[in-house]
Design an enzyme around this catalytic site. Structure first.
Site, short mmCIF file in Angstrom:
data_model
loop_
_atom_site.label_atom_id
_atom_site.label_comp_id
_atom_site.label_asym_id
_atom_site.label_seq_id
_atom_site.Cartn_x
_atom_site.Cartn_y
_atom_site.Cartn_z
N HIS A 100 35.62 -3.05 31.73
CA HIS A 100 35.85 -1.71 32.32
C HIS A 100 35.07 -0.64 31.64
O HIS A 100 34.91 -0.64 30.54
CB HIS A 100 37.26 -1.51 32.49
CG HIS A 100 38.15 -1.23 31.22
ND1 HIS A 100 38.83 -2.36 30.70
CD2 HIS A 100 38.08 -0.28 30.36
CE1 HIS A 100 39.38 -1.52 29.60
NE2 HIS A 100 39.14 -0.53 29.48
P1 TYD Z 1 44.01 -4.16 29.85
O1 TYD Z 1 43.55 -2.96 30.41
O2 TYD Z 1 43.98 -5.47 31.00
O3 TYD Z 1 43.36 -4.76 28.58
P2 TYD Z 1 41.90 -4.99 28.17
O4 TYD Z 1 41.19 -3.69 28.47
O5 TYD Z 1 41.98 -5.17 26.64
O6 TYD Z 1 41.44 -5.99 29.05
O7 TYD Z 1 45.52 -3.87 29.67
C1 TYD Z 1 46.40 -5.08 29.71
C2 TYD Z 1 47.61 -4.64 30.21
O8 TYD Z 1 48.28 -3.39 29.44
C3 TYD Z 1 47.75 -4.01 31.41
O9 TYD Z 1 48.80 -4.39 32.37
C4 TYD Z 1 47.88 -2.41 31.43
C5 TYD Z 1 48.59 -2.58 30.27
N1 TYD Z 1 48.41 -1.38 29.26
C6 TYD Z 1 49.18 -0.22 29.22
O10 TYD Z 1 50.38 -0.33 29.88
N2 TYD Z 1 48.96 0.80 28.36
C7 TYD Z 1 47.82 0.86 27.76
O11 TYD Z 1 47.80 1.95 27.08
C8 TYD Z 1 47.02 0.16 27.88
C9 TYD Z 1 45.46 0.04 27.32
C10 TYD Z 1 47.12 -1.13 28.73
#
Ligand code: TYD
Length: 133
Positions: free
Chosen positions: A50
């Site tokens: 992303h």
């Molecule tokens: P995600 O964005 O999928 O992780 P990555 O960027 O590593 O692929 O995030 C994983 C999960 O954590 C998703 O359900 C969103 C949650 N999350 C939060 O609640 N707070 C945060 O600060 C972050 C970064 C993620």
């Protein structure tokens, strides 16, 4: 500007071990509003995929190592994060993917804002379209 912007931290080491301090405006070039970290990652499972519209971040591999791919829509560059004394900055509108996590990898991320799903661009074609505007 280089796509991969690294920040090297001063480490305070002595016979007791090593300490690194992270401070807004001192060695982190933004106001830190949120800290999160990833662990129990798997070497063959990449994550990220992303970009953020506005969020600024700095990622530090405080244990083990992993690879960070950065993509600004024109250039793609990878960096191996393998030192708790170094951060890579992730600017807004930079697509990023993390992969090749070593065993016991802990990836710490500092962010300049609270979590906001509306700030995410999770579709690569949408990201490229927005870069071209
Ligand atoms: P995600 O964005 O999928 O992780 P990555 O960027 O590593 O692929 O995030 C994983 C999960 O954590 C998703 O359900 C969103 C949650 N999350 C939060 O609640 N707070 C945060 O600060 C972050 C970064 C993620």
């Amino acid at each position: 500007m280089e796509l991969v912007q690294l920040v090297d931290f001063q480490a305070h080491g002595d016979e007791r071990g090593t300490l690194v301090s992270l401070e807004s405006a001192k060695n982190i070039p933004f106001e830190i509003k949120r800290v999160y970290y990833m662990f129990d990652t798997q070497s063959d499972v990449a994550r990220g995929f992303h970009a953020h519209k506005k969020l600024k971040q700095a990622a530090i591999c405080i244990s083990g190592n992993c690879t960070m791919l950065l993509d600004d829509g024109l250039r793609k560059e990878s960096v191996v994060l393998s030192s708790p004394k170094q951060a890579v900055l992730i600017d807004p509108m930079v697509w990023h993917e993390m992969s090749d996590f070593s065993e016991n990898c802990i990836l710490l991320v500092l962010a300049d804002d609270i979590y906001d799903e509306n700030d995410y661009i999770r579709d690569y074609d949408d990201f490229i379209r927005r870069c071209q505007k």
